[in-house]
Write a protein that holds these residues in place. Sequence first.
Motif, PDB file in Angstrom:
ATOM      1  N   SER A   1      37.453  65.308 -37.792  1.00 50.50           N
ATOM      2  CA  SER A   1      36.103  65.798 -38.027  1.00 50.50           C
ATOM      3  C   SER A   1      36.049  66.803 -39.171  1.00 50.50           C
ATOM      4  N   THR A   2      34.937  66.769 -39.939  1.00 54.00           N
ATOM      5  CA  THR A   2      34.627  67.867 -40.861  1.00 54.00           C
ATOM      6  C   THR A   2      33.400  68.639 -40.373  1.00 54.00           C
TER       7      THR A   2
ATOM      8  N   ILE B   1      36.378  71.417 -43.864  1.00 44.78           N
ATOM      9  CA  ILE B   1      37.173  70.319 -44.427  1.00 44.78           C
ATOM     10  C   ILE B   1      38.659  70.668 -44.508  1.00 44.78           C
ATOM     11  N   ASN B   2      39.015  71.900 -44.170  1.00 35.83           N
ATOM     12  CA  ASN B   2      40.413  72.296 -44.315  1.00 35.83           C
ATOM     13  C   ASN B   2      41.380  71.451 -43.479  1.00 35.83           C
TER      14      ASN B   2
ATOM     15  N   HIS C   1      30.395  58.156 -42.445  1.00 32.89           N
ATOM     16  CA  HIS C   1      29.164  58.825 -42.866  1.00 32.89           C
ATOM     17  C   HIS C   1      28.207  58.886 -41.682  1.00 32.89           C
ATOM     18  N   GLU C   2      28.059  60.072 -41.116  1.00 26.81           N
ATOM     19  CA  GLU C   2      27.239  60.241 -39.921  1.00 26.81           C
ATOM     20  C   GLU C   2      25.782  60.462 -40.322  1.00 26.81           C
TER      21      GLU C   2
ATOM     22  N   PRO D   1      44.213  62.565 -43.317  1.00 26.39           N
ATOM     23  CA  PRO D   1      44.122  61.403 -42.430  1.00 26.39           C
ATOM     24  C   PRO D   1      43.560  60.189 -43.168  1.00 26.39           C
ATOM     25  N   GLU D   2      43.564  59.064 -42.502  1.00 25.71           N
ATOM     26  CA  GLU D   2      42.969  57.867 -43.097  1.00 25.71           C
ATOM     27  C   GLU D   2      41.451  57.985 -43.175  1.00 25.71           C
ATOM     28  N   MET D   3      40.847  58.707 -42.227  1.00 22.80           N
ATOM     29  CA  MET D   3      39.397  58.835 -42.176  1.00 22.80           C
ATOM     30  C   MET D   3      39.012  60.255 -41.790  1.00 22.80           C
ATOM     31  N   CYS D   4      37.799  60.644 -42.155  1.00 23.08           N
ATOM     32  CA  CYS D   4      37.185  61.848 -41.591  1.00 23.08           C
ATOM     33  C   CYS D   4      35.679  61.662 -41.577  1.00 23.08           C
ATOM     34  N   SER D   5      35.020  62.407 -40.700  1.00 25.11           N
ATOM     35  CA  SER D   5      33.570  62.314 -40.582  1.00 25.11           C
ATOM     36  C   SER D   5      32.893  63.162 -41.651  1.00 25.11           C
ATOM     37  N   MET D   6      31.646  62.800 -41.958  1.00 21.45           N
ATOM     38  CA  MET D   6      30.861  63.567 -42.932  1.00 21.45           C
ATOM     39  C   MET D   6      29.377  63.428 -42.607  1.00 21.45           C
ATOM     40  N   ASN D   7      28.774  64.524 -42.108  1.00 17.88           N
ATOM     41  CA  ASN D   7      27.334  64.518 -41.877  1.00 17.88           C
ATOM     42  C   ASN D   7      26.607  64.404 -43.207  1.00 17.88           C
TER      43      ASN D   7
END
Length: 311
Positions: A84-85, A97-98, A171-172, A105-111
């Motif tokens: 998560s970011t 984002i740290n 992309h949330e 990781p392969e993926m992270c979330s982004m509102n």
Amino acid sequence: MARQKTIITCAITGAIHTPTMSDALPYTYDDIAKQALDAAEAGASILHLHARNPEDGSPSVNTDDFAPFLPRIKQATDAVVNISTGGSLTLSIQDRINPAKTFSPEMCSMNMGSMNFSFHPLANRYSDDDWKFDWERDYVKNSDQNIFRNTFRDIKEAADTLAPHDIKFEHECYDVGHLYNLKFCMDIGLFKAPIFIQFIFGILGGIGPEVDNLVFMKRTADRLFGDDYRWSVLGAGGAQMNLATTASQMGGNVRVGLEDSLFISRGKLAEGNAAQVAKIRRIVEDLGAEVATPDEAREILDLKGGDRVNF
């Protein structure tokens, strides 16, 4: 044309629910790792992860609280790790984002935008004496003053900072305006196709959990992104299984997990994340679709691979 397999994401612990609300909510390093692995075994190909303070269960973006469980998960499963970011509603984008910058990781979330983000009505379910830890009551009750901040500058900073890591964003999108924000960001080159959109319904401050809204969001995304996107649905609370089932029948992917709902059915708390994964997998397969393996999810979403993470 063969139907694409359904990706199941499991969001293990999140930053909304608190330990008082369910004994199943994991917050120690061991519990987060175990429930993540159990969810992967049950059929989740993507594990969406937040960290918690292991002493009192409060949300954390401290990399020291990710480090104990990330390697254990990687060593025991080939599931995709998504960090998560959005782990705090009060911290800056640099702080949020740290963990992704550190662990790649392969993926992270982004509102995909700023919004009112509240869960304060949950506080009405508990008396002052019910809370297990001192921080919980005010954290929940005062969430009515929260603005989740992700300005265009914040989004650009996150995209530019994480670009060298080749991380795919989840992309949330909590409302239709977030889709137009994402389109603008695509047009200026911040993100490359195929993008992965998580339609989110039922959070107070975002779009409501009606099927009409899902159809509207999907139709809008089709118009904006054509063939350049893949999509999934997150229904918060009681909308979780209904909207996930509907999304799977529309050709979409699904997200479940204790971050999004603590329940397995109306009025019955889930025993853990794996129970929700097993339920939606059974529904998806009973209705004629196949569930994607982690490697199939990597191919569908064009991910960099588990050998290129930093944990």
